[in-house]
Design an enzyme around this catalytic site. Structure first.
Site, PDB file in Angstrom:
ATOM      1  N   SER A 245       0.860  -1.206  -0.040  1.00 28.74           N
ATOM      2  CA  SER A 245      -0.108   0.185   0.117  1.00 28.74           C
ATOM      3  C   SER A 245       0.756   1.126   0.007  1.00 28.74           C
ATOM      4  CB  SER A 245      -0.923  -0.038   1.487  1.00 28.74           C
ATOM      5  OG  SER A 245      -0.215  -0.046   2.415  1.00 28.74           O
ATOM      6  N   GLU A 278      -6.450  -1.615  -6.028  1.00 24.83           N
ATOM      7  CA  GLU A 278      -5.720  -0.615  -6.808  1.00 24.83           C
ATOM      8  C   GLU A 278      -4.688  -1.416  -7.804  1.00 24.83           C
ATOM      9  OE1 GLU A 278      -5.887   3.661  -4.519  1.00 24.83           O
ATOM     10  OE2 GLU A 278      -4.601   1.873  -3.775  1.00 24.83           O
TER      11      GLU A 278
END
Length: 408
Positions: A245, A278
């Site tokens: 992340s 994502e």
């Protein structure tokens, strides 16, 4: 702003307006499409609407004027209306009520325009994906293993010991049993899912996977070593994905002899529940790898959004400055619970900012905010003193029973 002077509307405007402005700048920079920015915040944070949709509904001219007034008062660059926002208002594109803002409208509904992807643009699997590898045995890794197995893929997952392997199997079994109890699955499906799982304690078991997703600790040195090992072990043509992340995917790609095969696949926790992934491309990532990863996300029931490799990607880059602003607002004298309640009431967010900080972990939140500040050099992104203090005091949130709020 003192607590006695702050209304719910004022609190919401103080925190939400810069967030909306930042979303406009992200779109203006062509970092992500309007649809992906909105989808990221809806499916990654549980927000009822994405920021560009909210802007259209509020009125671009209204938001522009509110930001301009705040900028005149504060001089904070985060309050200066984005150039694109000013340009759109100048063109008369003021939002839903006028038929055109970031989206195009007819009779109050979004309609297709020149930015709307056609059905023919749907991503396709350019690589044959039959076997999936996962490295890690923590909560995120276990969830990713379950997601792929439930979607019908054979999954090889690697842990550091037989106890870790057993823990993953046990956790997935427990999760499947809960689905059965709720009437959302059955024993036959459970057995089929478990039958697709193969646990291993050596990375060599990944040799013939078609895609591998690493979900180990957020430590760059550990991940670099892992990607060098992937390069040695895994067959050519396989996709090498990371669910980081925050760490630079480009560096992970450069640790291999095949940077074109490396991509980010950032799942959200818990992976079995959260819909968003994502998909993050490094400069060398192949178009075929990107398209296959996007298509694969759809096949396993996820909503994929596309962006490039930079700090925060979409969600964290929009979320954490807003959370940091909440800390600054509290430092000005507004009570935490008042801010939390105002945001839920006015913005419709599922959690107030301090409730969310405590769920994420204040140490994690501080680390992400530091990364954003280092990357963007925006003075307003400097971590709030109160966020640094709760971390220094060991008040990390729900996991320590105390953060901004007390959970003891």
């Amino acid at each position: 702003m003192t607590e006695t002077a702050a209304t719910n509307e004022q609190i919401s405007a103080t925190l939400v307006l810069p967030y909306l402005n930042h979303a406009v700048r992200m779109y203006e920079q062509k970092y992500a499409s309007r649809a992906d920015i909105d989808a990221a915040m809806r499916f990654g944070c549980g927000y009822p609407k994405g920021p560009l949709t909210v802007l259209d509904e509020l009125g671009l001219d209204t938001v522009h004027d509110q930001l301009a007034a705040r900028y005149a008062e504060t001089g904070d660059n985060l309050h200066k209306p984005a150039d694109l926002l000013t340009a759109l208002v100048g063109e008369g594109r003021t939002g839903k009520s006028d038929g055109r803002g970031f989206y195009t409208y007819a009779n109050g509904e979004v309609i297709a325009d020149d930015e709307t992807p056609s059905a023919d643009d749907q991503p396709q699997l350019r690589h044959d994906i039959k076997k999936v590898g996962v490295v890690g045995t923590g909560t995120m890794a276990s969830g990713i293993v379950q997601v792929f197995a439930q979607a019908g893929y054979d999954v090889v997952f690697v842990g550091r010991g037989e106890d870790k392997i057993a823990g993953v199997i046990g956790g997935i079994t427990k999760g499947l049993d809960k689905l059965i109890e709720k009437g959302r699955s059955d024993e036959a499906t459970k057995e089929a899912v478990l039958g697709r799982l193969t646990g291993a304690t050596t990375r060599e078991a990944l040799a013939d996977v078609d895609i591998v997703v690493e979900a180990i600790a957020e430590d760059l040195d550990l991940k670099l070593e892992l990607f060098r090992d992937f390069d040695r072990i895994i067959k050519q043509g396989a996709i090498l994905a990371t669910t980081t992340s925050s760490l630079p995917i480009t560096q992970l790609a450069d640790a291999t002899s095949r940077p074109e095969s490396v991509i980010g696949m950032h799942f959200f926790n818990p992976a079995t529940v959260m819909k968003l992934v994502e998909v993050v491309t490094a400069p060398a990532t192949g178009a075929d790898v990107n398209e296959t990863t996007l298509a694969l996300c759809a096949k396993v029931g996820k909503v994929a959004v596309s962006c490039a490799d930079r700090s925060g990607f979409i969600v964290n880059a929009l979320l954490f400055p807003y959370l940091n602003d909440a800390c600054l607002l509290a430092e000005s004298g507004v009570e935490l619970s008042v801010i939390d309640d105002a945001i839920k009431a006015e913005a419709g967010f599922p959690m107030g900012p301090f409730q969310l900080l405590d769920v994420v972990g204040n140490d994690v939140s501080l680390a992400i905010q530091k990364e954003l500040f280092a990357e963007f050099k925006e003075p307003g992104f400097a971590p709030a003193a109160s966020l640094e203090k709760v971390v220094a005091d060991g008040h990390l949130g729900r996991k320590t029973k105390k953060g901004f709020h007390d959970y003891s």
